[in-house]
Design an enzyme around this catalytic site. Structure first.
Site, short mmCIF file in Angstrom:
data_model
loop_
_atom_site.label_atom_id
_atom_site.label_comp_id
_atom_site.label_asym_id
_atom_site.label_seq_id
_atom_site.Cartn_x
_atom_site.Cartn_y
_atom_site.Cartn_z
N GLU A 17 0.87 0.86 -4.41
CA GLU A 17 -0.30 1.66 -4.07
C GLU A 17 -0.03 3.12 -4.41
O GLU A 17 1.04 3.65 -4.12
CB GLU A 17 -0.64 1.54 -2.58
CG GLU A 17 -1.85 2.41 -2.19
CD GLU A 17 -2.25 2.21 -0.74
OE1 GLU A 17 -2.71 1.10 -0.42
OE2 GLU A 17 -2.08 3.16 0.06
N THR A 48 -6.06 4.35 -3.80
CA THR A 48 -6.79 4.68 -2.59
C THR A 48 -8.06 5.44 -2.92
O THR A 48 -8.20 6.03 -4.00
CB THR A 48 -5.93 5.51 -1.61
OG1 THR A 48 -5.59 6.75 -2.23
CG2 THR A 48 -4.66 4.75 -1.25
N HIS A 148 -5.44 -3.49 14.69
CA HIS A 148 -6.13 -2.26 14.34
C HIS A 148 -6.14 -1.36 15.58
O HIS A 148 -6.32 -1.85 16.71
CB HIS A 148 -7.57 -2.57 13.90
CG HIS A 148 -8.29 -1.40 13.32
ND1 HIS A 148 -8.81 -0.38 14.09
CD2 HIS A 148 -8.58 -1.09 12.03
CE1 HIS A 148 -9.39 0.51 13.31
NE2 HIS A 148 -9.26 0.12 12.05
N LYS A 164 -14.24 -11.01 8.16
CA LYS A 164 -14.13 -10.43 6.83
C LYS A 164 -13.83 -11.51 5.78
O LYS A 164 -14.40 -11.50 4.69
CB LYS A 164 -13.04 -9.36 6.80
CG LYS A 164 -13.36 -8.12 7.60
CD LYS A 164 -12.55 -6.91 7.17
CE LYS A 164 -11.09 -7.05 7.48
NZ LYS A 164 -10.33 -5.81 7.19
N GLN A 175 -1.32 -3.44 6.64
CA GLN A 175 -0.88 -2.08 6.95
C GLN A 175 0.63 -2.10 7.07
O GLN A 175 1.25 -3.15 7.22
CB GLN A 175 -1.54 -1.61 8.24
CG GLN A 175 -1.27 -0.20 8.65
CD GLN A 175 -1.61 0.82 7.57
OE1 GLN A 175 -0.74 1.15 6.77
NE2 GLN A 175 -2.84 1.32 7.55
N GLN A 211 6.56 12.75 8.27
CA GLN A 211 5.50 12.03 7.57
C GLN A 211 5.26 10.66 8.19
O GLN A 211 4.12 10.27 8.45
CB GLN A 211 5.87 11.87 6.09
CG GLN A 211 4.83 11.10 5.28
CD GLN A 211 5.35 10.80 3.88
OE1 GLN A 211 6.35 10.11 3.71
NE2 GLN A 211 4.67 11.33 2.88
#
Length: 289
Positions: A17, A48, A148, A164, A175, A211
């Protein structure tokens, strides 16, 4: 090629990604990263969503076109819907199809104080349902091994995820997480719920303590005690933390591959050194899978 076909033809599916360059930066600035990623021969690269602006000027679409046309790698275009109406999604869909961009990751998108939500789409499954009417897209979705952040519990979270998939998601990308046992438990729960699409675990190498602490706050992931000790021990030594973070990510990936996961999705943070080092570490392991 549609990403669902890649999962049908080979596993594990390896993907990366990246995100579009910041506003004002030349798109060419990302060529170094893309050059190194292409050497690693990923099955696809996800981009993204750079929200804002029309579809013709959206940097996500520009970058996806570059990946497809110049590097001959299938791109996966992230598309969010919370702050867009049906007419704007129609515009995005048209441009994607005109440029042969058939793989889409359908997302709700994060709530943003500077962007007012619109009423056409409140959930990702609504975007998936709508895109199914717009063209022959291969649609994927996001999932959260640790729930989530806005879900009340794991049961409801997987119930929403099933919605979904029933709406048309053909694969899922997770994630980030730092404890593989959580991912294995999550996958088992998905199977029990009747979710049968491929689930690719998302791995983020940690090379910066601040981060990653910011990231886990946003996405709801937890930091295992053994990993927190690594961060605390090496946070003041940039090179030591880099080496320790990379070693931890590689150990996660090796364990996941040994347990026959559907794929590995690496969050590169546009860092070509990270991508190259991990690919070098696992290349022989992948050949045996």
């Amino acid at each position: 090629m549609k990403i669902k076909e890649k999962f049908e033809q080979k596993r594990p599916v390896i993907s990366f990604e990246i995100f579009p360059p910041k506003h004002g930066a030349a798109l060419q600035d990302i060529d170094e990263t893309l050059g190194i990623l292409s050497e690693c021969k990923p099955d696809f690269i996800s981009v993204t969503f750079g929200a804002g602006g029309s579809s013709n000027h959206n940097r996500t679409i520009e970058l996806a076109k570059k990946i497809k046309q110049e590097y001959h790698i299938d791109p996966l275009v992230h598309l969010t819907c919370l702050t867009y109406n049906k007419e704007e999604i129609d515009e995005f869909s048209k441009v994607l199809l005109e440029n042969g961009l058939e793989n889409v990751l359908a997302l709700r998108g994060d709530e943003n104080p500077s962007a007012v939500p619109k009423e056409d789409f409140c959930h990702a499954f609504e975007l998936t349902t709508y895109l199914r009417q717009k063209g022959d897209f291969c649609i994927g979705g996001a999932c959260y091994p640790e729930c989530h952040p806005q879900s009340p519990n794991r049961v409801m979270d997987i119930t929403y995820l099933k919605e979904k998939v029933d709406a048309g998601d053909e694969f899922l990308i997770s994630q980030l997480f730092f404890e593989n046992s959580m991912f294995y438990s999550f996958v088992e729960n998905c199977k029990i719920a009747g979710i049968k699409v491929p689930i690719s675990p998302g791995i983020m190498p940690v090379i910066n303590k601040a981060q990653i602490e910011r990231m886990v706050t946003l996405c709801g992931a937890s930091l295992p005690e053994r990993f927190q000790k690594i961060l605390n021990k090496f946070e003041d030594n940039k090179q030591a933390l880099f080496d320790a973070g990379m070693a931890y990510a590689v150990s996660q990936i090796i364990d996941l591959l040994a347990n026959d996961v559907d794929g590995i999705h690496l969050y590169t943070m546009n860092n070509p050194i990270v991508a190259r080092k991990i690919c070098e570490e696992i290349k022989n392991i992948i050949k045996k899978c």
